[in-house]
Enzyme design. Sequence first.
Site, PDB file in Angstrom:
ATOM      1  N   GLY A 215       0.850  -1.194   0.000  1.00 14.18           N
ATOM      2  CA  GLY A 215       0.000   0.000   0.000  1.00 14.18           C
ATOM      3  C   GLY A 215       0.883   1.241   0.000  1.00 14.18           C
ATOM      4  O   GLY A 215       2.036   1.198  -0.412  1.00 14.18           O
ATOM      5  N   ARG A 216       0.295   2.337   0.515  1.00 17.09           N
ATOM      6  CA  ARG A 216       1.035   3.614   0.453  1.00 17.09           C
ATOM      7  C   ARG A 216       2.335   3.552   1.238  1.00 17.09           C
ATOM      8  O   ARG A 216       3.375   4.016   0.767  1.00 17.09           O
ATOM      9  CB  ARG A 216       0.134   4.735   0.975  1.00 17.09           C
ATOM     10  CG  ARG A 216      -1.038   5.028   0.044  1.00 17.09           C
ATOM     11  CD  ARG A 216      -2.031   5.963   0.666  1.00 17.09           C
ATOM     12  NE  ARG A 216      -2.715   5.329   1.789  1.00 17.09           N
ATOM     13  CZ  ARG A 216      -4.026   5.366   1.996  1.00 17.09           C
ATOM     14  NH1 ARG A 216      -4.803   6.018   1.175  1.00 17.09           N
ATOM     15  NH2 ARG A 216      -4.573   4.765   3.029  1.00 17.09           N
ATOM     16  N   ILE A 217       2.284   2.982   2.451  1.00 14.32           N
ATOM     17  CA  ILE A 217       3.513   2.947   3.260  1.00 14.32           C
ATOM     18  C   ILE A 217       4.523   1.974   2.639  1.00 14.32           C
ATOM     19  O   ILE A 217       5.701   2.301   2.495  1.00 14.32           O
ATOM     20  CB  ILE A 217       3.200   2.571   4.728  1.00 14.32           C
ATOM     21  CG1 ILE A 217       2.334   3.675   5.355  1.00 14.32           C
ATOM     22  CG2 ILE A 217       4.492   2.385   5.528  1.00 14.32           C
ATOM     23  CD1 ILE A 217       1.859   3.399   6.774  1.00 14.32           C
TER      24      ILE A 217
ATOM     25  N   ARG B 181      -2.567  -8.430  -2.084  1.00 10.57           N
ATOM     26  CA  ARG B 181      -3.795  -9.085  -2.567  1.00 10.57           C
ATOM     27  C   ARG B 181      -3.891  -8.978  -4.084  1.00 10.57           C
ATOM     28  O   ARG B 181      -4.220  -9.919  -4.770  1.00 10.57           O
ATOM     29  CB  ARG B 181      -5.017  -8.434  -1.926  1.00 10.57           C
ATOM     30  CG  ARG B 181      -5.509  -9.169  -0.716  1.00 10.57           C
ATOM     31  CD  ARG B 181      -6.687  -8.500  -0.143  1.00 10.57           C
ATOM     32  NE  ARG B 181      -6.459  -7.052  -0.040  1.00 10.57           N
ATOM     33  CZ  ARG B 181      -7.254  -6.214   0.585  1.00 10.57           C
ATOM     34  NH1 ARG B 181      -8.334  -6.642   1.156  1.00 10.57           N
ATOM     35  NH2 ARG B 181      -6.979  -4.920   0.651  1.00 10.57           N
TER      36      ARG B 181
ATOM     37  N   THR C  68       6.486  -2.834  11.262  1.00  9.46           N
ATOM     38  CA  THR C  68       6.010  -1.526  11.750  1.00  9.46           C
ATOM     39  C   THR C  68       4.487  -1.434  11.563  1.00  9.46           C
ATOM     40  O   THR C  68       3.929  -0.344  11.590  1.00  9.46           O
ATOM     41  CB  THR C  68       6.662  -0.353  10.973  1.00  9.46           C
ATOM     42  OG1 THR C  68       6.472  -0.561   9.573  1.00  9.46           O
ATOM     43  CG2 THR C  68       8.130  -0.210  11.285  1.00  9.46           C
ATOM     44  N   SER C  69       3.831  -2.584  11.353  1.00  7.06           N
ATOM     45  CA  SER C  69       2.384  -2.532  11.084  1.00  7.06           C
ATOM     46  C   SER C  69       1.592  -2.750  12.375  1.00  7.06           C
ATOM     47  O   SER C  69       1.273  -1.778  13.071  1.00  7.06           O
ATOM     48  CB  SER C  69       1.997  -3.545  10.013  1.00  7.06           C
ATOM     49  OG  SER C  69       2.230  -4.869  10.466  1.00  7.06           O
ATOM     50  N   ARG C  70       1.323  -3.990  12.707  1.00 10.19           N
ATOM     51  CA  ARG C  70       0.661  -4.326  13.963  1.00 10.19           C
ATOM     52  C   ARG C  70       1.236  -5.638  14.465  1.00 10.19           C
ATOM     53  O   ARG C  70       1.545  -6.539  13.666  1.00 10.19           O
ATOM     54  CB  ARG C  70      -0.852  -4.477  13.763  1.00 10.19           C
ATOM     55  CG  ARG C  70      -1.617  -3.174  13.656  1.00 10.19           C
ATOM     56  CD  ARG C  70      -1.588  -2.360  14.958  1.00 10.19           C
ATOM     57  NE  ARG C  70      -2.338  -1.129  14.891  1.00 10.19           N
ATOM     58  CZ  ARG C  70      -1.845   0.065  14.564  1.00 10.19           C
ATOM     59  NH1 ARG C  70      -0.567   0.195  14.276  1.00 10.19           N
ATOM     60  NH2 ARG C  70      -2.620   1.136  14.566  1.00 10.19           N
TER      61      ARG C  70
ATOM     62  N   GLU D  22       0.617  -4.702  23.325  1.00 13.82           N
ATOM     63  CA  GLU D  22       1.432  -3.519  23.701  1.00 13.82           C
ATOM     64  C   GLU D  22       0.803  -2.803  24.888  1.00 13.82           C
ATOM     65  O   GLU D  22      -0.424  -2.733  24.971  1.00 13.82           O
ATOM     66  CB  GLU D  22       1.472  -2.525  22.530  1.00 13.82           C
ATOM     67  CG  GLU D  22       2.282  -3.007  21.373  1.00 13.82           C
ATOM     68  CD  GLU D  22       2.206  -2.026  20.195  1.00 13.82           C
ATOM     69  OE1 GLU D  22       1.734  -0.880  20.380  1.00 13.82           O
ATOM     70  OE2 GLU D  22       2.616  -2.417  19.103  1.00 13.82           O
TER      71      GLU D  22
ATOM     72  N   HIS E  62       6.732   1.244  19.575  1.00 20.10           N
ATOM     73  CA  HIS E  62       5.686   1.749  18.665  1.00 20.10           C
ATOM     74  C   HIS E  62       5.830   3.261  18.428  1.00 20.10           C
ATOM     75  O   HIS E  62       4.948   4.046  18.786  1.00 20.10           O
ATOM     76  CB  HIS E  62       4.284   1.419  19.197  1.00 20.10           C
ATOM     77  CG  HIS E  62       3.225   1.497  18.119  1.00 20.10           C
ATOM     78  ND1 HIS E  62       2.073   0.758  18.148  1.00 20.10           N
ATOM     79  CD2 HIS E  62       3.156   2.230  16.977  1.00 20.10           C
ATOM     80  CE1 HIS E  62       1.333   1.034  17.088  1.00 20.10           C
ATOM     81  NE2 HIS E  62       1.977   1.939  16.359  1.00 20.10           N
ATOM     82  N   ILE E  63       6.938   3.617  17.804  1.00 21.47           N
ATOM     83  CA  ILE E  63       7.200   5.040  17.520  1.00 21.47           C
ATOM     84  C   ILE E  63       7.089   5.335  16.027  1.00 21.47           C
ATOM     85  O   ILE E  63       7.572   6.362  15.557  1.00 21.47           O
ATOM     86  CB  ILE E  63       8.584   5.489  18.039  1.00 21.47           C
ATOM     87  CG1 ILE E  63       9.714   4.658  17.393  1.00 21.47           C
ATOM     88  CG2 ILE E  63       8.649   5.419  19.553  1.00 21.47           C
ATOM     89  CD1 ILE E  63      11.080   5.296  17.524  1.00 21.47           C
TER      90      ILE E  63
END
Length: 322
Positions: A159-161, A181, A239-241, A270, A288-289
């Site tokens: 995606g964008r990131i 996907r 860096t997602s979840r 977290e 989570h920064i």
Amino acid sequence: MKPKILVTRKISDGAEEKLKKEFDVNLNLQDEPIPTDDLIKMGNDYDGLITSGFDKVGEEFFSNLNGKLKIIAHVGVGYDNISIKAAEVKKIKVTNTPNVLNEAVAETTILLILAASRRAGEAYNLVRSDNWKNQKPDLTKFMIGNSVTGKTLGIIGMGRIGRIVAQSAKAFGMKIIYYNRNKLSEDLEDGAKYYSDLNSMLPECDFVSIHTPATPDTKNILNASTIGLLPNHAVVINTSRGSTIDDNALIDALENKKIYGAGLDVFNNEPNLDNRYTKLDNCFVLPHIGSATHETRLAMSMMAVDNIYCFFNNKPLISEVV
Ligand code: DGY
């Protein structure tokens, strides 16, 4: 009467000022977390809420509402802490803050790629603990890591990131492959090679970085079987979840050197991460920064305020989730 807005945590000063001009606002200037039970009770006193990822806005919150609350403007792109189905049932608008944090999260991703491959955590601890002077300066062993330049980065979720990460990684001469996907247009792919099947991509990755939202489909996308397909010099970046990774599987792979390392900014449960991560030299961890820059947090706060403003002024929302 001005609509009443509750801001659950401290947001950027400029955004608070803007909000105060238009609304009857309850700011959380001390930034004291509101316990979930209190938040449930407070939900009926306000027309709008500005939430953060620290708030649990689950089904119980929505089932207790009596019709006053109309919008939740979430400060964050991920909204897995909010029960979207329940919001839909209660016809409450939910907005998020996409795009404005893409670059900041991509920067954190690159930081993790470099830190994990060049053993920055271990090296930093060595100096800080005053132990550098006790080391034998061995040319082939002392803090030797793996180069990033020229390596292959596999991106899960283009995606964008993911695409900004790809662009930045190319500055290190990295080759980009991706699993998504759908295959992107050639323009968006920008030279990256598409894999429709994750299992086929993983053996090709020197680094693999996750950029998907937290959904039932992406839960434990890296698990014992998928991690097992990575080469043993591979580095896992997230860096997602946290929910995208099976902790037991990743920790086993790190402890038993089935992979080279990991760089993680996000965790299950977290901030109470599995503390085995913190004991591993080959795992570089951050709290989570991903989006934590002054500029980005201001932009995120402003976008949430602007969504509230648009809603109560009957203008189209900037970023509507439901
Ligand atoms: C988000 O917005 O979801 C980010 O993870 C916050 O840092």
